[in-house]
Design an enzyme around this catalytic site. Structure first.
Site, PDB file in Angstrom:
ATOM      1  N   GLU A 134     -17.814  32.387  12.653  1.00  0.00           N
ATOM      2  CA  GLU A 134     -18.588  31.756  11.578  1.00  0.00           C
ATOM      3  C   GLU A 134     -19.415  32.791  10.840  1.00  0.00           C
ATOM      4  O   GLU A 134     -19.976  33.703  11.459  1.00  0.00           O
ATOM      5  CB  GLU A 134     -19.508  30.695  12.189  1.00  0.00           C
ATOM      6  CG  GLU A 134     -19.577  29.424  11.418  1.00  0.00           C
ATOM      7  CD  GLU A 134     -18.273  28.642  11.476  1.00  0.00           C
ATOM      8  OE1 GLU A 134     -17.545  28.651  10.468  1.00  0.00           O
ATOM      9  OE2 GLU A 134     -17.997  28.023  12.504  1.00  0.00           O
ATOM     10  N   THR A 157     -18.406  35.124   9.089  1.00  0.00           N
ATOM     11  CA  THR A 157     -17.729  36.425   9.123  1.00  0.00           C
ATOM     12  C   THR A 157     -16.727  36.571   7.992  1.00  0.00           C
ATOM     13  O   THR A 157     -16.382  37.687   7.620  1.00  0.00           O
ATOM     14  CB  THR A 157     -16.992  36.615  10.459  1.00  0.00           C
ATOM     15  OG1 THR A 157     -16.149  35.474  10.698  1.00  0.00           O
ATOM     16  CG2 THR A 157     -17.965  36.766  11.617  1.00  0.00           C
ATOM     17  N   GLY A 171     -18.689  16.364   3.921  1.00  0.00           N
ATOM     18  CA  GLY A 171     -20.010  16.861   4.285  1.00  0.00           C
ATOM     19  C   GLY A 171     -20.209  17.062   5.761  1.00  0.00           C
ATOM     20  O   GLY A 171     -21.336  17.230   6.221  1.00  0.00           O
ATOM     21  N   GLY A 213     -18.742  19.576   7.611  1.00  0.00           N
ATOM     22  CA  GLY A 213     -18.389  20.922   8.038  1.00  0.00           C
ATOM     23  C   GLY A 213     -16.938  21.054   8.432  1.00  0.00           C
ATOM     24  O   GLY A 213     -16.574  21.986   9.159  1.00  0.00           O
ATOM     25  N   SER A 229     -14.361  21.068   6.114  1.00  0.00           N
ATOM     26  CA  SER A 229     -13.631  21.632   4.963  1.00  0.00           C
ATOM     27  C   SER A 229     -12.880  20.594   4.149  1.00  0.00           C
ATOM     28  O   SER A 229     -11.721  20.795   3.764  1.00  0.00           O
ATOM     29  CB  SER A 229     -12.672  22.736   5.430  1.00  0.00           C
ATOM     30  OG  SER A 229     -13.397  23.822   5.938  1.00  0.00           O
ATOM     31  N   SER A 230     -13.546  19.507   3.823  1.00  0.00           N
ATOM     32  CA  SER A 230     -12.933  18.517   2.943  1.00  0.00           C
ATOM     33  C   SER A 230     -12.652  19.104   1.564  1.00  0.00           C
ATOM     34  O   SER A 230     -11.650  18.760   0.920  1.00  0.00           O
ATOM     35  CB  SER A 230     -13.831  17.287   2.819  1.00  0.00           C
ATOM     36  OG  SER A 230     -15.121  17.641   2.323  1.00  0.00           O
ATOM     37  N   SER A 231     -13.505  20.014   1.093  1.00  0.00           N
ATOM     38  CA  SER A 231     -13.292  20.600  -0.227  1.00  0.00           C
ATOM     39  C   SER A 231     -12.055  21.487  -0.246  1.00  0.00           C
ATOM     40  O   SER A 231     -11.250  21.445  -1.191  1.00  0.00           O
ATOM     41  CB  SER A 231     -14.520  21.392  -0.679  1.00  0.00           C
ATOM     42  OG  SER A 231     -14.820  22.433   0.227  1.00  0.00           O
ATOM     43  N   ASP A 263     -11.452  28.773   4.925  1.00  0.00           N
ATOM     44  CA  ASP A 263     -11.146  27.345   4.861  1.00  0.00           C
ATOM     45  C   ASP A 263      -9.843  27.084   4.125  1.00  0.00           C
ATOM     46  O   ASP A 263      -8.998  26.294   4.569  1.00  0.00           O
ATOM     47  CB  ASP A 263     -12.289  26.590   4.185  1.00  0.00           C
ATOM     48  CG  ASP A 263     -13.568  26.627   4.999  1.00  0.00           C
ATOM     49  OD1 ASP A 263     -13.529  27.081   6.155  1.00  0.00           O
ATOM     50  OD2 ASP A 263     -14.614  26.225   4.464  1.00  0.00           O
TER      51      ASP A 263
END
Length: 394
Positions: free
Chosen positions: A43, A45, A132, A134, A136-138, A182
């Site tokens: 994370e 990184t 929202g 964490g 990675s829906s986006s 992601d």
């Protein structure tokens, strides 16, 4: 309560196609899907040219789509109010679109900027990736859209190229300075494997990770504390990491070897915030390497303490945890889990827990009870198995 799937509507490619017809008046030319992801380790990184190890979730975002010849994008989401968002591809520019539609619009813009013919399209979006959280829906939305648009208008692009374009859309069009992890996870992961990704040269290998046959469960704990990486806190940490690299005279923090860490920390004695971030990035790269080696050796249980050490570093050095995430990790470990950590950008979202299968229900029940006892909303606790990356489904 025990372990159960997350709540929500049941989504499928056929459902997305049927909903497309209701919105746009005809069946789509196809339905493309991309998964959310859980980051097992690694994370903060990826924007430091470092190492990460995500895996794809079975939860996906579907983009049902048909091409248009008039240069218009007509975007609709089952989860967003307000009906169809209509845009002209020629007018797309950073900052011109707000809300959920900025993500698919940004992909169309990134494709155009890269010289790819995109034309217009009708799209309908369905998803069961929690927003929202964490997970990675986006990135799932971006990669599903990129896959749909490129296959509609041709030529199809390789997965790593799709990931790069999707990242560029989020960075330059939406305005979130995320790394490449992601989108690469959404585009490139393989079922039954974690993805060991070197974000400097984008070399990747699929590392077998199948907890269930080993009598283990990988649990996601959605704290239901929603986060927003566009609020500036994430960007400040990225900027401070870049400041640390400049102060140490290296291109990125990836260039600080684990054995060089004591000297690096001494050189940053007057910069406590930057110093802590440097410590996290260097030790987190080492944790990714350790987990990869343990998985290759088939010693899945031994990764648990490494996960917990990663959480402590994110909590103390990066300061991106929150009370709910800390509670989830502490309670899971106290209830017999092998290890646990927050996953994703932090400030809310989810934790990932490795537990014995026989004790997974007890861990979930302990989490639910602990959240209730301090007045938090009940978490959603559900098991996951490494799934496949983006693909056409209909």
């Amino acid at each position: 309560m025990g372990v159960r799937p997350p709540r929500g509507r049941r989504v499928s490619a056929r459902r997305a196609a049927a909903a497309f017809r209701e919105v746009h008046g005809a069946m789509p030319d196809g339905v493309w899907a991309a998964p959310g992801r859980v980051n097992l380790i690694g994370e903060y990184t990826d924007f430091n040219d470092g190492l990460v190890m995500p895996l794809a979730l079975p939860h996906r975002t579907w983009a049902a789509a048909s091409p248009r010849t008039d240069g218009r994008l007509r975007l609709h989401s089952a989860a967003a109010p307000g009906g169809v968002v209509e845009l002209r591809t020629a007018d797309l520019a950073p900052g011109a679109v707000r809300g959920w539609a900025a993500y698919p619009a940004g992909v169309a813009w990134a494709l155009r900027e890269a010289g790819h013919t995109t034309g217009g399209a009708d799209l309908h979006i369905e998803s069961d990736v929690p927003v929202g959280s964490g997970l990675s829906s986006s990135a799932a939305l971006e990669v599903a859209t990129a896959l749909a648009l490129t296959e509609l208008h041709g030529p199809a692009l390789p997965p790593d190229r799709l990931a790069r374009l999707a990242q560029h859309a989020e960075n330059a069009f939406v305005g979130v300075p995320c790394g490449i992890m992601d989108q690469t996870a959404a585009a490139c992961c393989a079922e039954g494997h974690a993805l060991h990704l070197d974000t400097r040269d984008l070399s990747r290998r699929h590392v077998p990770f199948a907890p269930d046959p080993e009598g283990l469960r990988l649990l996601v704990v959605d704290t239901r504390v929603r986060h927003d990486l566009g609020d500036g806190a994430y960007a400040r940490r990225r900027a401070d990491c870049e400041k640390g690299a400049r102060a140490l005279g290296v291109p990125s923090l990836r260039d600080i070897a684990y054995g060089q860490l004591p000297d690096a920390l001494e050189a940053l004695a007057d910069e406590p915030v930057v110093r802590a971030l440097v410590r996290h990035v260097v030790t987190e790269n080492e944790r990714v390497a350790r987990v990869a080696a343990l998985l290759v050796a088939g010693d899945l249980r031994a990764i648990g303490p490494v996960l917990s050490a990663g959480h402590a570093s994110l909590r103390d050095d990066v300061a991106v945890s929150c009370a709910e995430l800390d509670l989830a990790v502490a309670v899971a470990n106290g209830a017999g889990a092998l290890g646990a950590r927050m996953t994703g950008g932090g400030f809310g979202g989810s934790a990932v827990v490795l537990a014995e299968a026989a004790g997974a229900d007890a861990v979930a029940e302990a989490l639910t009870g602990a959240f209730a006892s301090v007045g938090h909303r009940p978490p959603h606790v559900f098991p996951v198995r490494p799934a496949a990356g983006a693909r056409r489904e209909l």
